[in-house]
Design an enzyme around this catalytic site. Sequence first.
Site, PDB file in Angstrom:
ATOM      1  N   GLU A 123      -8.188   1.744 -62.935  1.00 34.74           N
ATOM      2  CA  GLU A 123      -6.875   1.826 -62.910  1.00 34.74           C
ATOM      3  C   GLU A 123      -6.395   0.236 -63.161  1.00 34.74           C
ATOM      4  O   GLU A 123      -6.609  -0.300 -62.622  1.00 34.74           O
ATOM      5  CB  GLU A 123      -6.306   2.797 -61.562  1.00 34.74           C
ATOM      6  N   ASP A 169     -13.930  10.201 -59.273  1.00 37.55           N
ATOM      7  CA  ASP A 169     -13.557   8.891 -59.579  1.00 37.55           C
ATOM      8  C   ASP A 169     -14.333   7.391 -58.587  1.00 37.55           C
ATOM      9  O   ASP A 169     -15.390   7.685 -58.133  1.00 37.55           O
ATOM     10  CB  ASP A 169     -12.312   8.518 -59.166  1.00 37.55           C
ATOM     11  N   ASN A 170     -14.523   6.564 -60.112  1.00 33.49           N
ATOM     12  CA  ASN A 170     -15.384   5.334 -59.967  1.00 33.49           C
ATOM     13  C   ASN A 170     -16.765   5.869 -59.889  1.00 33.49           C
ATOM     14  O   ASN A 170     -16.774   4.243 -58.874  1.00 33.49           O
ATOM     15  CB  ASN A 170     -14.118   5.085 -58.217  1.00 33.49           C
TER      16      ASN A 170
HETATM   17  C1  LIG Z   1      -9.601   2.227 -48.484  1.00 34.79           C
HETATM   18  N1  LIG Z   1      -9.438   3.121 -48.717  1.00 34.79           N
HETATM   19  C2  LIG Z   1      -9.101   4.121 -48.913  1.00 34.79           C
HETATM   20  N2  LIG Z   1      -9.154   5.103 -49.846  1.00 34.79           N
HETATM   21  C3  LIG Z   1     -10.593   4.301 -50.264  1.00 34.79           C
HETATM   22  C4  LIG Z   1     -11.594   4.910 -51.280  1.00 34.79           C
HETATM   23  N3  LIG Z   1     -10.921   4.170 -52.577  1.00 34.79           N
HETATM   24  C5  LIG Z   1     -11.683   3.362 -52.628  1.00 34.79           C
HETATM   25  O1  LIG Z   1     -12.369   2.787 -52.121  1.00 34.79           O
HETATM   26  C6  LIG Z   1     -10.867   3.065 -54.076  1.00 34.79           C
HETATM   27  C7  LIG Z   1     -11.008   2.025 -54.407  1.00 34.79           C
HETATM   28  C8  LIG Z   1     -11.217   0.540 -56.221  1.00 34.79           C
HETATM   29  C9  LIG Z   1     -11.278  -0.169 -55.832  1.00 34.79           C
HETATM   30  C10 LIG Z   1     -11.518  -1.528 -55.389  1.00 34.79           C
HETATM   31  C11 LIG Z   1     -11.842  -2.411 -55.362  1.00 34.79           C
HETATM   32  C12 LIG Z   1     -11.214  -3.006 -56.736  1.00 34.79           C
HETATM   33  F1  LIG Z   1     -10.887  -5.003 -56.883  1.00 34.79           F
HETATM   34  C13 LIG Z   1     -10.209  -2.105 -57.095  1.00 34.79           C
HETATM   35  C14 LIG Z   1     -10.163  -1.323 -57.399  1.00 34.79           C
HETATM   36  C15 LIG Z   1     -10.312   1.652 -56.837  1.00 34.79           C
HETATM   37  C16 LIG Z   1     -10.147   3.083 -56.130  1.00 34.79           C
HETATM   38  O2  LIG Z   1     -10.620   3.995 -57.704  1.00 34.79           O
HETATM   39  C17 LIG Z   1     -10.760   3.731 -55.342  1.00 34.79           C
HETATM   40  O3  LIG Z   1     -10.777   4.764 -55.141  1.00 34.79           O
HETATM   41  C18 LIG Z   1     -10.892   3.124 -49.365  1.00 34.79           C
HETATM   42 MG   LIG Z   2     -10.467   5.792 -56.998  1.00 34.39          MG
END
Ligand SMILES: Cn1cnc(CNC(=O)c2cc(-c3ccc(F)cc3)cc(O)c2O)c1
Ligand SMILES: [Mg+2]
Length: 215
Positions: free
Chosen positions: A199, A169-170
């Site tokens: 998302e 993802d991402n």
């Molecule tokens: C703390 N932590 C718990 N899970 C994780 C790992 N996932 C991500 O970091 C993650 C972040 C974003 C996202 C980041 C910045 C923003 F402005 C919008 C969305 C989207 C995703 O789909 C992700 O998977 C970190």
């Molecule tokens: Mg993600």
Amino acid sequence: HDEEFPPRILDHVMKNAIKGDVTNVIDVIDKYCWSVEIAMNVGDVKGAILDKSFLEASPKNVLEIGCYCGYSALRMSRLLKEDAKIFTIEASSQYADVAQEIISFAGMEKKVQILRGLSDEVLPTIAEKCGVRTFDFVFIDHAKELYKRDLIMLENLGLIRQGTTIMADNVIFPGCPDYLEYVRNSPKFECTNYPSKLEYCENREDAMEKSIYLP
Ligand SMILES: Cn1cnc(CNC(=O)c2cc(-c3ccc(F)cc3)cc(O)c2O)c1
Ligand SMILES: [Mg+2]
């Protein structure tokens, strides 16, 4: 990210979803995230891409790195064939607690096993702990700077096999440039990019990357 989202989504699910109805739990989470507050679940749009690759792979042993509140584990669990299982690694015990509650509420606790800990600490012993030799499908959705390191670990530990599907993802936002460069330049992976949106957003690009392992 707002650490208080997980308890709120759990409370919302318990009050608004139908116990034991995994499809309804997924739907209730998506409606909440579209209308009340965005969360970093893979979501419904990218989730449909995940679903399609998952069904094509029809996996027996599934690994997820990054469970968060359990949303993608639920999406995959509803598509699992008989006697197939999902093992999902989550470093945050707060997230793991919420995910366990949501997964159990949806009735999927026998299909999804949450492994608590950092991925580089869990992976070396996951095969014997889980009675799995190799994984057929891997979904990577944790800290973006760890995607490449953990994929290399999966290779070195022999946890993926000829034909294993890896979905990440991402790959656009937040992005994982070193991971993308690694899989796309490696002769051992056949890569396909699936452009989509971040998302619960309409106007921010993101994408999923599918990599088939062909050593
Ligand atoms: C703390 N932590 C718990 N899970 C994780 C790992 N996932 C991500 O970091 C993650 C972040 C974003 C996202 C980041 C910045 C923003 F402005 C919008 C969305 C989207 C995703 O789909 C992700 O998977 C970190
Ligand atoms: Mg993600």
